[in-house]
Design a protein around this motif. Structure first.
Motif, PDB file in Angstrom:
ATOM      1  N   UNK A   8      -1.578  -5.992  19.295  1.00  0.00           N
ATOM      2  CA  UNK A   8      -1.309  -4.659  18.733  1.00  0.00           C
ATOM      3  C   UNK A   8      -1.995  -4.512  17.386  1.00  0.00           C
ATOM      4  N   UNK A   9      -3.341  -4.543  17.398  1.00  0.00           N
ATOM      5  CA  UNK A   9      -4.047  -4.612  16.126  1.00  0.00           C
ATOM      6  C   UNK A   9      -3.884  -3.341  15.297  1.00  0.00           C
ATOM      7  N   UNK A  10      -3.735  -2.202  15.929  1.00  0.00           N
ATOM      8  CA  UNK A  10      -3.542  -0.962  15.163  1.00  0.00           C
ATOM      9  C   UNK A  10      -2.244  -1.028  14.358  1.00  0.00           C
ATOM     10  N   UNK A  11      -1.197  -1.485  15.034  1.00  0.00           N
ATOM     11  CA  UNK A  11       0.102  -1.615  14.367  1.00  0.00           C
ATOM     12  C   UNK A  11       0.017  -2.595  13.210  1.00  0.00           C
ATOM     13  N   UNK A  12      -0.667  -3.703  13.438  1.00  0.00           N
ATOM     14  CA  UNK A  12      -0.794  -4.726  12.404  1.00  0.00           C
ATOM     15  C   UNK A  12      -1.602  -4.189  11.229  1.00  0.00           C
ATOM     16  N   UNK A  13      -2.661  -3.447  11.520  1.00  0.00           N
ATOM     17  CA  UNK A  13      -3.469  -2.849  10.449  1.00  0.00           C
ATOM     18  C   UNK A  13      -2.610  -1.946   9.577  1.00  0.00           C
ATOM     19  N   UNK A  14      -1.756  -1.184  10.226  1.00  0.00           N
ATOM     20  CA  UNK A  14      -0.853  -0.283   9.513  1.00  0.00           C
ATOM     21  C   UNK A  14       0.107  -1.084   8.630  1.00  0.00           C
ATOM     22  N   UNK A  15       0.648  -2.138   9.198  1.00  0.00           N
ATOM     23  CA  UNK A  15       1.560  -3.023   8.461  1.00  0.00           C
ATOM     24  C   UNK A  15       0.866  -3.619   7.247  1.00  0.00           C
ATOM     25  N   UNK A  16      -0.360  -4.081   7.455  1.00  0.00           N
ATOM     26  CA  UNK A  16      -1.123  -4.676   6.356  1.00  0.00           C
ATOM     27  C   UNK A  16      -1.407  -3.639   5.276  1.00  0.00           C
ATOM     28  N   UNK A  17      -1.729  -2.420   5.696  1.00  0.00           N
ATOM     29  CA  UNK A  17      -1.960  -1.361   4.718  1.00  0.00           C
ATOM     30  C   UNK A  17      -0.709  -1.134   3.856  1.00  0.00           C
ATOM     31  N   UNK A  18       0.453  -1.188   4.493  1.00  0.00           N
ATOM     32  CA  UNK A  18       1.708  -1.032   3.735  1.00  0.00           C
ATOM     33  C   UNK A  18       1.874  -2.156   2.716  1.00  0.00           C
ATOM     34  N   UNK A  19       1.626  -3.388   3.169  1.00  0.00           N
ATOM     35  CA  UNK A  19       1.776  -4.530   2.269  1.00  0.00           C
ATOM     36  C   UNK A  19       0.783  -4.440   1.113  1.00  0.00           C
ATOM     37  N   UNK A  20      -0.464  -4.106   1.425  1.00  0.00           N
ATOM     38  CA  UNK A  20      -1.470  -3.980   0.370  1.00  0.00           C
ATOM     39  C   UNK A  20      -1.086  -2.834  -0.573  1.00  0.00           C
ATOM     40  N   UNK A  21      -0.458  -1.806  -0.034  1.00  0.00           N
ATOM     41  CA  UNK A  21       0.043  -0.715  -0.861  1.00  0.00           C
ATOM     42  C   UNK A  21       1.056  -1.218  -1.890  1.00  0.00           C
ATOM     43  N   UNK A  22       1.947  -2.092  -1.454  1.00  0.00           N
ATOM     44  CA  UNK A  22       2.929  -2.680  -2.383  1.00  0.00           C
ATOM     45  C   UNK A  22       2.220  -3.503  -3.458  1.00  0.00           C
ATOM     46  N   UNK A  23       1.257  -4.307  -3.018  1.00  0.00           N
ATOM     47  CA  UNK A  23       0.495  -5.118  -3.976  1.00  0.00           C
ATOM     48  C   UNK A  23      -0.233  -4.229  -4.979  1.00  0.00           C
ATOM     49  N   UNK A  24      -0.744  -3.109  -4.480  1.00  0.00           N
ATOM     50  CA  UNK A  24      -1.481  -2.180  -5.347  1.00  0.00           C
ATOM     51  C   UNK A  24      -0.587  -1.673  -6.469  1.00  0.00           C
ATOM     52  N   UNK A  25       0.672  -1.389  -6.144  1.00  0.00           N
ATOM     53  CA  UNK A  25       1.612  -0.919  -7.168  1.00  0.00           C
ATOM     54  C   UNK A  25       1.746  -1.970  -8.268  1.00  0.00           C
ATOM     55  N   UNK A  26       1.840  -3.240  -7.856  1.00  0.00           N
ATOM     56  CA  UNK A  26       1.981  -4.315  -8.850  1.00  0.00           C
ATOM     57  C   UNK A  26       0.716  -4.445  -9.699  1.00  0.00           C
ATOM     58  N   UNK A  27      -0.434  -4.389  -9.046  1.00  0.00           N
ATOM     59  CA  UNK A  27      -1.704  -4.520  -9.780  1.00  0.00           C
ATOM     60  C   UNK A  27      -1.882  -3.337 -10.746  1.00  0.00           C
ATOM     61  N   UNK A  28      -1.533  -2.149 -10.281  1.00  0.00           N
ATOM     62  CA  UNK A  28      -1.609  -0.960 -11.155  1.00  0.00           C
ATOM     63  C   UNK A  28      -0.743  -1.135 -12.392  1.00  0.00           C
ATOM     64  N   UNK A  29       0.446  -1.648 -12.177  1.00  0.00           N
ATOM     65  CA  UNK A  29       1.365  -1.890 -13.282  1.00  0.00           C
ATOM     66  C   UNK A  29       0.732  -2.848 -14.294  1.00  0.00           C
ATOM     67  N   UNK A  30       0.129  -3.925 -13.761  1.00  0.00           N
ATOM     68  CA  UNK A  30      -0.528  -4.894 -14.639  1.00  0.00           C
ATOM     69  C   UNK A  30      -1.695  -4.285 -15.396  1.00  0.00           C
ATOM     70  N   UNK A  31      -2.440  -3.400 -14.720  1.00  0.00           N
ATOM     71  CA  UNK A  31      -3.575  -2.743 -15.369  1.00  0.00           C
ATOM     72  C   UNK A  31      -3.082  -1.814 -16.475  1.00  0.00           C
ATOM     73  N   UNK A  32      -1.986  -1.110 -16.204  1.00  0.00           N
ATOM     74  CA  UNK A  32      -1.430  -0.147 -17.159  1.00  0.00           C
ATOM     75  C   UNK A  32      -0.954  -0.843 -18.429  1.00  0.00           C
ATOM     76  N   UNK A  33      -0.297  -1.995 -18.264  1.00  0.00           N
ATOM     77  CA  UNK A  33       0.229  -2.723 -19.426  1.00  0.00           C
ATOM     78  C   UNK A  33      -0.834  -3.577 -20.102  1.00  0.00           C
ATOM     79  N   UNK A  34      -2.060  -3.604 -19.520  1.00  0.00           N
ATOM     80  CA  UNK A  34      -3.130  -4.397 -20.111  1.00  0.00           C
ATOM     81  C   UNK A  34      -3.061  -5.870 -19.750  1.00  0.00           C
ATOM     82  N   UNK A  35      -2.111  -6.207 -18.885  1.00  0.00           N
ATOM     83  CA  UNK A  35      -1.950  -7.602 -18.462  1.00  0.00           C
ATOM     84  C   UNK A  35      -3.126  -8.050 -17.589  1.00  0.00           C
ATOM     85  N   UNK A  36      -3.556  -7.156 -16.703  1.00  0.00           N
ATOM     86  CA  UNK A  36      -4.689  -7.433 -15.807  1.00  0.00           C
ATOM     87  C   UNK A  36      -5.884  -6.579 -16.220  1.00  0.00           C
ATOM     88  N   UNK A  37      -7.077  -7.162 -16.076  1.00  0.00           N
ATOM     89  CA  UNK A  37      -8.291  -6.376 -16.260  1.00  0.00           C
ATOM     90  C   UNK A  37      -8.985  -6.274 -14.913  1.00  0.00           C
TER      91      UNK A  37
END
Lengths: 195, 195
Positions: free
Chosen positions: A116-145
Motif C-alpha cells: 500500500x505504497x500510496x497510504x505509506x507515502x501519506x503516512x510519511x508525509x504526515x510524519x515529515x510534517x511533524x518534523x517540519x514543525x520542530x525544525x521550524x521552531x528551531x529555525x525561529x529560535x535561532x537554534x538551527x540554521x
DNA sequence: CAGATGACAAAATTTGAAATCTGTCAGTCA
DNA sequence: TGACTGACAGATTTCAAATTTTGTCATCTG
C-alpha cells in the motif's frame, strides 16, 4: 445468536486485525472475519467495498496510532534539539516495540505496508510534517540554521530510515543498535545546529 | 563438441549471471547453467559444492565490482570532505545505474542479497572500512572533529541507507531524489566538520 | 425500509500427482 | 590420473483439477 452489538466499521477493523495476527496477510479472508464476527461476509462488504479497502483501512488505523503518539512530542515541552531527539527516539522505540512485542502482527503489517505504497507515502508525509514543525521552531529560535525546514525535515527522516523503516527491522535487535542510533542522531543534530 | 575452453569457476560464474538474468532467481537451475555451458551438471558441482555456494559466489562477484570501484575514490585525490562526498555519490550512482540499466538482473541480485545476509554483512563491513579510511584522514588533518572514526563511518553509512540499500530502490527513480541525496550529504558533512 | 443474508459467477488459491532438480558417486574417457 | 559423465534417490517444483474466496444482488426480516 443475538447480535451483542451493532456491526460497525470499527468493530470489523478490530476483528480484522485479530484475524490478520492469527492467519497472516496471505491467508486472512473476508469470510474468516465475518465468521469471527458471527455475520455473513455480505455484511462486511456493506462497510468496506472490497477486501483491498478493508486491508487499507486496518493498515491506516495501525499507522495512525504511531502518528498520534508522536504528535504529543511535537506539542510537548523542550527546545527544538531536545524535541527532535525525543521525536526520533520515540519513533524508533515505537517501531521496535511493535516488532518485538508481536512479531506475527508486525510481519503482517510489513507485508501490507509494502503493498500500500500510496497510504505509506501519506503516512510519511504526515510524519515529515511533524518534523517540519520542530525544525521550524528551531529555525525561529535561532537554534538551527537551515534552509527550507520542510526539506531539512525530510532529510532528517530519510537519514534515520534504518531506524523506522520496517524493511530494516532485522537490524533493530542487533547488538549496538542503540549506540548506532545515538551516533546518527548526534551527527544530524550537529549538522542542524550551525549553518 | 570440442570444449572451446577449459571449464573454470570464473566461466561458470559468467554463465550463471546470464542464466540468472534471463530466468530470475527462482527459476535458474544448475541444470540450466550446465546446459548453457555444454557440460553435465555434475561438472558444475565439481567447482561449487552446492547450488547455494554457486549463488553465493556469483553474488559476491557482483558486490565486489562495486567495492573495487569505490576503492579508487578512497585512494584518489582531494580533501576528506570532497572524498566523502564523492564516495557517497559514486556509491549511489553505481547502485542507480545497476538498477536502471538492467532491472531484471538487479531484481535478481536484490533477492539473492536478501537471502545471503552473512555475505552482505561482510560487504558492508568492507564499505564501512573504506569510509573509515576517509574519516580517519579527515580527523588527522583536523578537517573533521569526531570520536572513533569507525563508529562515525558506520553512522554515515547507516544515515545514507536509503541511497544504497536495494530495498529502497523504488525511491531511486523518484522526482527530487538527487536533491534529497544532496541535502542528506550536506547535513552529514556539516555535522562532521566541527566538534 | 435499513440492515442483513446466502446463492451465485468469476477469480484466486489449494492440492496432489507428475515432472524436474539437487547432490552423489561409480564408472568412462582422453 | 584427473576431469567429466549420467544414472539414481530424495527433495522440490510444476500444472491442472478441485476447492475456496471475492464481490454482487435478489431476497428476507425486524
Amino acid at each position: 445468536m443475538a447480535p451483542s452489538a451493532p456491526l460497525t466499521a470499527e468493530r470489523i477493523l478490530e476483528v480484522t486485525e485479530d484475524v490478520l495476527r492469527r492467519h497472516g496477510p496471505a491467508k486472512a479472508t473476508v469470510v474468516d472475519v465475518a465468521r469471527e464476527l458471527g455475520v455473513s461476509h455480505g455484511s462486511v462488504y456493506r462497510h468496506f467495498r472490497t477486501k483491498a479497502a478493508l486491508r487499507e483501512a486496518v493498515t491506516k488505523r495501525w499507522l495512525d496510532r504511531t502518528t498520534e503518539r508522536l504528535a504529543q512530542v511535537v506539542d510537548g515541552p523542550g527546545d527544538a534539539s531536545a524535541k527532535l531527539r525525543r521525536w526520533l527516539s520515540e519513533l524508533f522505540a515505537a517501531k521496535r516495540r511493535k516488532a518485538g512485542d508481536d512479531p506475527q502482527l508486525f510481519a503482517t503489517y510489513s507485508v501490507l505496508t509494502g503493498e500500500l505504497s500510496d497510504l505509506v507515502d501519506q503516512h510519511i508525509d504526515e510524519l515529515v510534517g511533524q518534523l517540519t514543525v520542530i525544525v521550524e521552531e528551531g529555525a525561529r529560535t535561532g537554534e538551527f540554521a537551515t534552509g527550507d525546514p520542510a526539506v531539512t525535515a525530510r532529510a532528517v527522516f530519510v537519514a534515520t530510515a534504518l531506524f523506522h523503516d520496517p524493511r530494516h527491522a532485522g537490524m533493530w535487535s542487533r547488538e549496538g543498535i542503540e549506540e548506532q542510533f545515538g551516533e546518527v542522531c548526534a551527527l544530524l543534530l550537529r549538522g542542524l545546529r550551525q549553518g
